[in-house]
Each structure stands twice: as C-alpha cells, then as structure tokens.
Enzyme design. Sequence first.
Site, PDB file in Angstrom:
ATOM      1  CB  SER A  43      -0.939   0.004   1.199  1.00 56.21           C
ATOM      2  OG  SER A  43      -0.229  -0.211   2.383  1.00 56.21           O
TER       3      SER A  43
ATOM      4  CG  HIS B  77      -3.530  -1.236  -2.498  1.00 58.36           C
ATOM      5  ND1 HIS B  77      -4.017   0.036  -2.291  1.00 58.36           N
ATOM      6  CD2 HIS B  77      -3.186  -1.699  -1.272  1.00 58.36           C
ATOM      7  CE1 HIS B  77      -3.966   0.315  -1.006  1.00 58.36           C
ATOM      8  NE2 HIS B  77      -3.462  -0.714  -0.367  1.00 58.36           N
TER       9      HIS B  77
ATOM     10  CD  GLU C  42      -6.026   2.088  -4.936  1.00 62.22           C
ATOM     11  OE1 GLU C  42      -6.559   3.188  -4.762  1.00 62.22           O
ATOM     12  OE2 GLU C  42      -4.945   1.774  -4.387  1.00 62.22           O
TER      13      GLU C  42
ATOM     14  CG  ASN D  74      -4.120   4.387   1.257  1.00 67.50           C
ATOM     15  OD1 ASN D  74      -5.246   4.368   1.760  1.00 67.50           O
ATOM     16  ND2 ASN D  74      -3.308   3.360   1.304  1.00 67.50           N
TER      17      ASN D  74
END
Length: 512
Positions: free
Chosen positions: A125, A146, A158, A196
Amino acid sequence: MSVDIQSPSLCIGIVGTGAMGRGIAQIAAQAGIRVLLFDALHGAAASARETVVATLGKLADKGKIPAEALAAATGKLEVVAKLDELASAQVIVEAIVENLDVKQKVFQQLEDIIGAECILATNTSSLSVTSVAAACKRPERVAGFHFFNPVPLMKIVEVIDGLLTAPWACEALLALGRRMGHTAVAARDTPGFIVNHAGRGFVTEALRILGEGVTDCWEIDRIMREAAGFRMGPFELMDLTGLDVSQPVMESIYHQYYEEPRYRPSALAAQRLAGGLLGRKTGRGFYAYASGKPEAMPQTPVPAAKPARIWVSQTHPEWADVLREIATAAGVIVETDYLPSDEALCIVTPLGADATTCCVGQGLDPRRSVAIDCLFGITAGSSPRRTLMTTPLTTAAMRDAAHALFAADGSPVSLIHDSAGFVAQRIVACIVNIGCDIAQQRVAEPADIDRAVTLGLAYPKGPLAFGDALGARGVLAILEAMQDFYGDPRYRPSPWLKRRALLGVSLLTEEA
Ligand code: NAI
C-alpha cells in the site's frame, strides 16, 4: 503474453497469509479459483486456511452462501510448504511484510520458480511498484494489486502499473479482480495510488481546523456526519484506525510528494501518537473509551432568547430567502432594507471567507454579525445540523440569539469560532481539490477515482461528484478565498478544478 483469467483451471499463489493474504484467498476460492497458500512462518498458511474455512462456514450457517459453495470454495484452498510448490500458479499475489528489500527478495526467488507467463502482483500500500519490480529480471510482469482490509467486505482493488509493467499484466489483474467480485480500477504507480492519496484531505484539514482552535474535535465530527453526510467524523475515523497507522501514512505520503502542502500532516497528531493516545485500541484517542464506547461529549445548550429582528445579507439571494423564512417561522422580525438597522442581528453567508472578512467587506457591524454555512443545504423547518460562526467581536448576546433562532425549529446547531470556510466547506473543498489533482496527474480515470473513493473510503460521494453536487465554481471560490486568507499554497486550486469551473462543466469531464 496473456493469462486466461476466466479459465476454470486458473491457479493463483498467495505468499504471506496474514490479514490480507487470507482475505484475498477467501474471495479467490469463492470465485472458483485454485489457491495455493504459502507463508514463511511455519504453520501460518495452515492456520490461515482454517480461518478462511471457518469464515466460509459461518457464512453458510447464516445462509449467506449455499452449502455447496462452501464445499467448493474449501476444496480450492491448498497449503504448500515450500515456495517451489507455487510453480504451477499463473498469478502470484504477495502480501508479506511491508519492506522493500524483503519483497524484492521474494520476487527474485519466485522468478526462478514460476512459468514465463506468470504475473507477480504485490499488495503493497505504500511502496512503489516500480521499485519492487526493479529487482526482477522481467519487471514487465510485475504489477500492484492493492486490496483493502477486510478484503471480502472492501469490494475495491487498485491495479497499479509500474513504469515497466506491460499492459497485458494489468489487464489480467483487472479481470482477476472482477472475477473475484470486486470493482477493479487501474491506477498509475504514484504515492498512495488512488484511495490513500484521495484520503489526505479529510483528516489533515480536520486536524488543521482543530489546531487553529476553531472548535472541538467532537463538534467537527458532528458537522461532518450530520451536515456533510459522512458516515464517520475525521476524529472518530482516526480513533478507529489508530494513530500508529494513520500518522505514518500521513507522513509517508507527504514526504513521498516532497512536502506537498496539500498533504501536510499535523503536529497535533504526532504529539498524541508520542503520548500513546492512539485511539480505540489504547482506550484513549481523541475520545476516551470507557468499556469500548466513546464518552458522550457536551452539547451547547440552546439559549432561550431569540433576536428581536434580523437582517440577512443578499450575497446569495436563494440562501437569504430560506434564512428569512426560518426567521419568520420563529416569530422574528425580518428587515428587508438594503442596510440593517442599529438593533438587527446581521446574518452573513460566506463561501470560503471567514465571518470577519465577510462582514467587514459588506460594511456590517462585527459585534452584531453571525455567519451561517448554507452550502450543504439550508432548508426551512427541522433540518440537518447548522453551523454558526462568529467574528472575534460578536457579542455573546448576539451569538446566543442567533443560536436560539436557528435551533428554534429543532435543528441541531454547532457554534464555531471564525474560520475561512467554516468546517465542512474547508474539509470538502480539500477533498474535491485533491481528487481533482489525482485526475490532473492522470493517476486514474475520473470515474474510477470516484468509484475507488466511495468503495475504499465510504465517502458519501466521490470527490469529483461531490464537487459537481456543490458546484465546481463554488468549490473554486472556497479554495481561492482560503488561499487568499491563509496565504497557504495548501489551498491552491488544482488546474483540473479551475479549468472545469471556468468552463462550467462537470469535474468528471475528460479531454478528447
Ligand atoms: P500481516 O502481518 O497480517 O501478514 C503478513 C504475513 O506475511 C505473515 O503471516 C508473515 O508470516 C508473512 N511473511 C512475512 N515475510 C514473509 C516472507 N518473506 N515470505 C513469506 N511470508 C512472509 O500483514 P498484512 O496486514 O496482511 O499486510 C500484508 C501486506 O499487505 C503488506 O504489504 C501491507 O502493507 C499490505 N496491505 C495491508 C493492509 C492492511 O490494512 N493490513 C491494507 C492494504 C495492503
């Protein structure tokens, strides 16, 4: 090169069977994919298999999956004792410790074992996929895959292409993510990828508001939940995640973008982390948790005395009409002259500006002025939380009168100190701006940014749709007013937002 992802005999290997690895194994097995589980820790892969089987068993007991599906999925999960036994896999997903050297070494070992067409996927991540691939002989088959925790419930993945990743590898992983029942979105290898990265606005701006002494954390949480429609306030979220997790992510993304002010973390959070006030897990974060429940926070009591008369700024005539309606319903005299009388409580409706700038600009008496946030919908009658903001000179009597007036119909009211952009305008404008800049940097397609954020962060809308709902011009005005007031490049509008606001088109608009 290609991998037949739809093949009934597809086989994937999972290296690292902790929280993430076992979640990925579960959804793969449920999708009818053969899964080989490997972990360096003796017994860990077998224990992960047991956990997944138990989870599937519970789902079957509750009737959420048919009994045959339980048997079928269980039969797909195989534990292997050595890395060499992953040779038959067509895709290997790595979910081991978040350490670049260790991940690179595992991929190097795997390259000597796997077939020519096998894809190496990393669930990292925070590391660059390009860096993980850099140690491989064939970086073109290395990509990011991800997932989010807990994998079976967070239905988004992702797919990240490193600088040298071949398109076929990403296409195969997108198809694999979809076969596993997730929404799969493509993202370029950039710090934080989509989710994120997009999450930087909510928490960092909330911390700034708190650090500026505008109001308390619980009032910010109430406003973000009840007025802006978020499921959880930013401080509730930090307490749930734990500052030991969220503060390092804030710092890592900020530094990876070479101190980009939009992502700047807060000294407040660093201090709380150092003090061990991590959140729910330590029983004390922004809130104290007695027996697992957050303590009840105070509500400012509603004062009795309403104002005798009010005057409402006409800067936004549609909002002024509603405010006058609310006052009339509460039995308050509404002045309609161009300027207020000497007795009237003056109500202003700033967009991005603070109450002081707003009332000085309009030649109003700051002692009698109170601002109200109308951007998130102001309606007559009992409505979601209303936010009132005072100038440093507003008298207690005028502040209380405004509070009594806007609470008279039963609507909850938050009182805050002066702040350019109130609370919700500030936080949501930062979220929209960062989302726009993700689009501007071509990290992902605009619609995929919104999809990833709504599924990955559970925001009420994706950042681009949020901007459209509030009006791109309004969001631009908020950011420009904030940048003007604070002189901080943190608030500089993204070119993506600026151009689409100027053109009057949706923030989801792509170029031809
Ligand atoms: P975890 O600590 O629960 O599990 C890691 C597993 O990998 C352990 O069972 C460990 O024995 C094993 N392992 C460590 N080094 C190994 C090696 N060299 N070879 C084989 N197995 C090895 O970790 P978690 O939370 O499952 O995270 C795994 C990866 O997923 C990390 O890269 C993390 O950044 C990423 N990630 C984690 C998320 C989370 O919320 N936990 C969310 C998204 C990604």
